[in-house]
Every structure is written in structure tokens, then in C-alpha cells.
Design a protein around this motif. Structure first.
Motif, PDB file in Angstrom:
ATOM      1  N   ALA A 176       0.873  -0.801  -0.206  1.00  0.00           N
ATOM      2  CA  ALA A 176      -0.288  -0.192   0.244  1.00  0.00           C
ATOM      3  C   ALA A 176       0.765   1.138  -0.081  1.00  0.00           C
ATOM      4  CB  ALA A 176      -0.753   0.226   1.120  1.00  0.00           C
ATOM      5  N   VAL A 177       0.896   2.209  -1.170  1.00  0.00           N
ATOM      6  CA  VAL A 177       1.316   3.328  -1.094  1.00  0.00           C
ATOM      7  C   VAL A 177       0.668   4.704  -0.820  1.00  0.00           C
ATOM      8  CG1 VAL A 177       2.910   5.242  -2.645  1.00  0.00           C
ATOM      9  CG2 VAL A 177       2.996   2.105  -2.372  1.00  0.00           C
ATOM     10  N   VAL A 178       0.710   5.646  -0.220  1.00  0.00           N
ATOM     11  CA  VAL A 178      -0.035   6.466   0.557  1.00  0.00           C
ATOM     12  C   VAL A 178       1.209   7.622  -0.037  1.00  0.00           C
ATOM     13  CG1 VAL A 178      -0.483   7.922   2.245  1.00  0.00           C
ATOM     14  CG2 VAL A 178      -0.311   5.595   2.787  1.00  0.00           C
ATOM     15  N   GLY A 179       0.166   8.886  -0.666  1.00  0.00           N
ATOM     16  CA  GLY A 179       0.749  10.027  -1.161  1.00  0.00           C
ATOM     17  C   GLY A 179       0.128  10.117  -2.165  1.00  0.00           C
ATOM     18  N   GLU A 180       0.431  11.577  -2.964  1.00  0.00           N
ATOM     19  CA  GLU A 180       0.145  11.819  -4.398  1.00  0.00           C
ATOM     20  C   GLU A 180       0.924  12.554  -4.884  1.00  0.00           C
ATOM     21  OE1 GLU A 180      -1.917  11.304  -7.004  1.00  0.00           O
ATOM     22  OE2 GLU A 180      -4.026  10.762  -5.079  1.00  0.00           O
ATOM     23  N   GLY A 181       1.362  13.219  -6.474  1.00  0.00           N
ATOM     24  CA  GLY A 181       2.550  13.748  -6.966  1.00  0.00           C
ATOM     25  C   GLY A 181       2.218  12.758  -8.559  1.00  0.00           C
ATOM     26  N   PRO A 182       3.378  13.267  -9.283  1.00  0.00           N
ATOM     27  CA  PRO A 182       3.014  13.655 -10.765  1.00  0.00           C
ATOM     28  C   PRO A 182       3.384  11.925 -11.350  1.00  0.00           C
ATOM     29  CG  PRO A 182       5.246  14.600 -10.078  1.00  0.00           C
ATOM     30  CD  PRO A 182       4.443  14.715  -8.326  1.00  0.00           C
ATOM     31  N   GLU A 183       4.188  11.162 -10.609  1.00  0.00           N
ATOM     32  CA  GLU A 183       4.053   9.915 -11.162  1.00  0.00           C
ATOM     33  C   GLU A 183       3.670   9.058 -11.162  1.00  0.00           C
ATOM     34  OE1 GLU A 183       7.660   8.427 -11.780  1.00  0.00           O
ATOM     35  OE2 GLU A 183       7.226  10.107 -12.807  1.00  0.00           O
ATOM     36  N   ARG A 184       2.055   9.673 -10.549  1.00  0.00           N
ATOM     37  CA  ARG A 184       0.628   8.313 -10.122  1.00  0.00           C
ATOM     38  C   ARG A 184       0.533   7.624 -10.990  1.00  0.00           C
ATOM     39  NH1 ARG A 184      -2.819   7.712  -6.170  1.00  0.00           N
ATOM     40  NH2 ARG A 184      -5.143   6.721  -7.047  1.00  0.00           N
ATOM     41  N   ALA A 185       0.675   8.795 -12.446  1.00  0.00           N
ATOM     42  CA  ALA A 185      -0.396   7.576 -13.501  1.00  0.00           C
ATOM     43  C   ALA A 185       0.965   6.572 -14.228  1.00  0.00           C
ATOM     44  CB  ALA A 185      -0.078   8.713 -14.733  1.00  0.00           C
ATOM     45  N   ALA A 186       2.250   6.915 -13.860  1.00  0.00           N
ATOM     46  CA  ALA A 186       3.146   6.194 -14.579  1.00  0.00           C
ATOM     47  C   ALA A 186       2.907   4.946 -13.724  1.00  0.00           C
ATOM     48  CB  ALA A 186       4.184   6.418 -14.770  1.00  0.00           C
ATOM     49  N   LEU A 187       3.325   5.242 -12.462  1.00  0.00           N
ATOM     50  CA  LEU A 187       2.359   3.872 -11.158  1.00  0.00           C
ATOM     51  C   LEU A 187       1.815   3.008 -11.083  1.00  0.00           C
ATOM     52  CD1 LEU A 187       4.329   6.028  -8.287  1.00  0.00           C
ATOM     53  CD2 LEU A 187       5.464   3.854  -9.616  1.00  0.00           C
ATOM     54  N   HIS A 188       0.707   3.211 -11.645  1.00  0.00           N
ATOM     55  CA  HIS A 188      -0.947   2.571 -11.698  1.00  0.00           C
ATOM     56  C   HIS A 188      -0.875   2.202 -12.913  1.00  0.00           C
ATOM     57  CE1 HIS A 188      -4.855   2.349 -12.146  1.00  0.00           C
ATOM     58  NE2 HIS A 188      -4.466   2.427 -12.805  1.00  0.00           N
ATOM     59  N   ARG A 189       0.025   2.895 -14.224  1.00  0.00           N
ATOM     60  CA  ARG A 189      -0.153   2.581 -15.637  1.00  0.00           C
ATOM     61  C   ARG A 189       1.081   0.518 -15.290  1.00  0.00           C
ATOM     62  NH1 ARG A 189       0.598   5.808 -18.358  1.00  0.00           N
ATOM     63  NH2 ARG A 189       2.933   6.267 -17.886  1.00  0.00           N
ATOM     64  N   ARG A 190       1.973   1.121 -14.815  1.00  0.00           N
ATOM     65  CA  ARG A 190       2.778  -0.128 -13.650  1.00  0.00           C
ATOM     66  C   ARG A 190       2.213  -0.965 -13.256  1.00  0.00           C
ATOM     67  NH1 ARG A 190       8.929   0.118 -11.889  1.00  0.00           N
ATOM     68  NH2 ARG A 190       7.842  -2.195 -12.280  1.00  0.00           N
ATOM     69  N   ILE A 191       1.448  -0.789 -12.462  1.00  0.00           N
ATOM     70  CA  ILE A 191       0.694  -1.702 -11.589  1.00  0.00           C
ATOM     71  C   ILE A 191      -0.523  -2.533 -12.433  1.00  0.00           C
ATOM     72  CG2 ILE A 191      -1.111  -2.155  -9.624  1.00  0.00           C
ATOM     73  CD1 ILE A 191       0.433   0.396  -8.258  1.00  0.00           C
ATOM     74  N   THR A 192      -1.219  -1.490 -13.123  1.00  0.00           N
ATOM     75  CA  THR A 192      -1.834  -2.398 -14.779  1.00  0.00           C
ATOM     76  C   THR A 192      -1.799  -3.714 -14.961  1.00  0.00           C
ATOM     77  OG1 THR A 192      -3.025  -0.931 -14.037  1.00  0.00           O
ATOM     78  CG2 THR A 192      -3.808  -2.590 -15.462  1.00  0.00           C
ATOM     79  N   ASP A 193      -0.214  -2.758 -15.951  1.00  0.00           N
ATOM     80  CA  ASP A 193      -0.238  -3.591 -17.214  1.00  0.00           C
ATOM     81  C   ASP A 193       1.167  -5.037 -16.224  1.00  0.00           C
ATOM     82  OD1 ASP A 193      -1.042  -1.621 -18.722  1.00  0.00           O
ATOM     83  OD2 ASP A 193       1.171  -0.977 -19.039  1.00  0.00           O
ATOM     84  N   GLU A 194       2.122  -5.001 -14.881  1.00  0.00           N
ATOM     85  CA  GLU A 194       2.522  -5.852 -14.708  1.00  0.00           C
ATOM     86  C   GLU A 194       1.484  -6.437 -13.705  1.00  0.00           C
ATOM     87  OE1 GLU A 194       6.373  -4.985 -13.298  1.00  0.00           O
ATOM     88  OE2 GLU A 194       5.653  -3.131 -15.257  1.00  0.00           O
ATOM     89  N   GLY A 195       0.178  -6.608 -13.205  1.00  0.00           N
ATOM     90  CA  GLY A 195      -0.272  -7.038 -12.363  1.00  0.00           C
ATOM     91  C   GLY A 195      -0.335  -7.302 -10.429  1.00  0.00           C
ATOM     92  N   LEU A 196       0.599  -6.076 -11.088  1.00  0.00           N
ATOM     93  CA  LEU A 196       1.132  -5.836  -9.927  1.00  0.00           C
ATOM     94  C   LEU A 196       0.046  -6.036  -8.095  1.00  0.00           C
ATOM     95  CD1 LEU A 196       4.366  -3.076 -10.286  1.00  0.00           C
ATOM     96  CD2 LEU A 196       4.445  -6.121  -9.993  1.00  0.00           C
TER      97      LEU A 196
END
Length: 378
Positions: free
Chosen positions: A235-255
């Protein structure tokens, strides 16, 4: 007349805001008049008014207006204390030509600008360091940095973790929670259930979603933890400009990772976690690290900034950006109960030796008395 101090906070971090709130409460309790200049939303988060301070909204996205506002407020002040570089720069501009109102600056952290931005940052730091009567550094390297920038007086500042410590019999971060109050254990169980971590370990990271916080390294390590049984949830708490890139990796890699965004219950989330991760390139007196030690949650972190001095042997340190090392350290804590228990004990023992809020306030007040007295005598 009681000493009137103005605390300037630009909303640049929960740890800084909590420190300003603690400082305001301690100073007000000692009879000082305290005005906190902070972004409009900061009062809701930190309740400066309830701490005994007067609050003045600071328009952080409009520097000229912020300078004018602070200049007006400082007319009746004995001292201005700015927290962070943006707040310090605004204070320097607001106090220009007013030598009778001394400036104290606390540097809580440093950034990592590159290219032209790095040159500009050095110039701004130099101006702030040379203007302030005293620069208080949250870490030894920040004190050294202030001296290199020309500070006439730079000192290490004790910074306590605000808030009450857990009761002596509070439950640890794992296990059945023997000794915990039923309400505390129930709240912990509910948080874990809400996140989907009832029968699996919970790994927590807290920090702004920026490139230098190590979140991509954490995601790579999370991919390796899919081989563990049971599989941990990150679980990651926080916001910032990397959110979209992180979300994309989580979805694409099934993390097995969830992005929780901003939360007001970070302390409770930490107490519910099995392991905390701090993978930043640099950090000051990390609020997460201090809270993890105090709460009895084993910490895996990078040897960044003052962290080695802060945590000692109460955490596992791994190189910044080293996903295999991070994966191995967290895996060891989840798979070796004796190691987990040793870090819990060491963390609580180390937290008990940290400066208290009273000691932190007393130190700052001694600086105020010294600086204000020098102005009066000068």
C-alpha cells in the motif's frame, strides 16, 4: 509583552506541518504569541488554532501576495521562523529592510534539482543562509550545507516526533496483537480488511509520488514478492506527478500494489502494517521512519541523509534503487520471526531515546531568546 513569533509553513510536507504544529502548541503553552502563516488547507490538517496559534492563510501559489501578506504580519512580530526553502525565501523578501525583525530558518530537507535549476537553487540557498540570523538544520548534512552557503550561524536542531507515544503494552506490527487494547486491535483489523490484507502481509510506503522517492524500485520488488506465500500487499500513501506512471505499471504488470492517495490516517495505517518501506534518494528526519520505530513496525530504508544516524540498528538499510536488495530485505522480515521481533524491540528502544517535544520546544525557545535579545541589545 510576550514574545510574538510568526511561523511560516508552505505546506511542503506532512512531517514539517506536524513539527510546526507541535512547535506552535509548545510556544503558546509557554506564553508566547504565535501566528502561523500557512496554506488555507493546512489548518484543517494540523489544527494550528487548537494549538493556541492565530492562523493567517498564505497564498503559496502567488509569491508576490505571500510576500506582501507576511510583510504586513511581521510588522508586529519579534521574530519570524520559516520552515523550508520556499517559506524562507518569502520571509527573506518580506523582511527586506527590516533588520529589527530577525529571521530563523529551519531546513528540513533538500531537493535534487539538475542543470539550470540546480544553479538557481544554490543562489536561493545562499541568499537565505546569509540573511537568516540562525539556520537550524534537521540533519548534520543540512547544517554543513548551510555553512557552505554562507550561514553566519548554523546549528543542528533536535526535531521530535509529534504526538503521544503508544501505550507500553501496545501491540506490535504483526502477530495476534497480544496486549493491545481491544479497540486498537479491532481498528487495525478493520483497516487491513478494508485494504484486502486480512490473510496476507501488509507492506506500507508513504511519500510524495516523485521520481526520487523510489516507488518504481518498490514496484519492481513487489513483482518479486508474488512468489511469496502468502503474497504481500503493498500500500502506497501519497500523491504526486508519478501517479499515472505507477498506476500504469501496476495494471500492466499485475502487481499486488494499491495507491491510496492522500490519507489522514497514515499513523493508523502504519500501525496496521507488517513492514514499512522508505526508499527515497534522500530524506531528513523522516516522519515515517520515526513513527515506524515508535510504533514497533520493522523498517526497510535507504541509507539516505540522516537515516543511518536516525535508525541505527533498528532498520534494514538497502542501497537506493536496488530492487533485489529491497525485495530480499522485506522477504527476510516477513519470513524470519526472530529478525522481525529484534527490529521491533530495537525500534522502540531507539524511539524512547529520541528528543521529546518539550526538549525540542525548549531548544527553539532558547534560540529565540538569544536572537531576539541580540536585536534588543544591538
Amino acid at each position: 509583552m510576550p514574545l510574538h513569533t510568526v511561523q511560516v509553513y508552505a505546506g511542503t510536507g506532512a512531517g514539517v506541518g506536524a513539527h510546526v504544529r507541535s512547535l506552535a502548541a509548545g510556544l503558546a503553552a509557554r506564553g508566547l504569541r504565535v501566528t502561523v502563516c500557512a496554506p488555507p488547507g493546512a489548518e484543517r490538517c494540523f489544527r494550528f488554532t487548537a494549538a493556541g496559534a492565530h492562523v493567517a492563510p498564505l497564498p503559496v501559489h502567488q509569491r508576490a501576495r505571500a510576500v506582501a501578506l507576511l510583510r504586513h504580519i511581521a510588522e508586529g512580530a519579534d521574530l519570524v521562523h520559516a520552515h523550508g526553502m520556499w517559506a524562507a525565501l518569502v520571509a527573506v523578501l518580506a523582511l527586506r529592510g527590516r533588520s529589527r525583525v530577525p529571521l530563523v530558518v529551519t531546513w528540513h530537507r533538500r531537493g535534487h534539482p539538475e542543470g539550470v535549476q540546480a544553479s538557481v537553487a544554490r543562489l536561493l540557498e545562499r541568499r537565505v543562509a546569509r540573511t537568516a540570523r540562525v539556520v537550524l538544520g534537521a540533519t548534520p548534512d543540512l547544517v554543513r550545507r548551510a555553512r557552505r552557503r554562507g550561514a553566519r550561524d548554523a546549528r543542528l536542531a533536535p526535531v521530535a516526533l509529534p504526538g503521544p507515544a503508544p501505550a507500553a503494552g501496545a501491540a506490535g506490527a504483526t502477530g495476534s496483537g497480544d496486549g493491545a487494547a481491544p479497540a486498537e486491535e479491532s481498528g487495525r483489523a478493520k483497516l487491513r480488511a478494508d485494504l484486502g490484507a486480512v490473510a496476507r502481509p501488509l507492506v506500507l510506503a508513504v511519500g510524495r509520488l516523485t521520481p526520487d522517492q523510489g516507488h518504481h524500485t518498490l514496484l519492481t520488488a513487489a513483482g518479486a514478492w508474488r512468489e511469496l506465500d502468502p503474497q504481500p500487499l503493498v500500500a502506497v500513501v501519497g500523491e504526486g506527478p508519478e501517479r499515472a506512471a505507477l498506476h500504469r505499471r501496476i495494471t500492466d504488470e499485475g502487481l499486488p500494489v494499491v495507491l491510496l492517495g492522500r490519507r489522514d490516517d497514515t499513523t493508523a495505517l502504519l500501525a496496521a502494517a507488517d513492514v514499512a518501506v522508505l526508499g527515497a534518494r534522500w530524506t531528513g528526519r523522516s516522519l515515517l521512519a520515526q513513527e515506524a520505530l515508535r510504533s514497533g513496525v520493522p523498517l526497510v530504508a535507504t541509507p539516505a541523509g540522516s537515516l543511518p544516524e536516525l535508525v541505527g540498528d533498528a532498520a534494514l538499510l538497502v542501497p537506493y534503487g536496488d530492487a533485489p536488495a529491497l525485495a530480499g530485505a522485506v522477504g527476510a522480515l516477513l519470513g524470519e520471526p526472530e529478525l522481525h521481533a529484534r527490529l521491533v524491540r530495537a525500534g522502540r528502544e531507539r524511539a524512547a531515546r529520541r528528543p521529546t517535544e518539550d526538549e525540542t520546544v525548549a531548544h527553539v525557545l532558547s534560540v529565540y531568546d538569544e536572537v531576539a535579545g541580540a536585536v534588543r541589545d544591538g
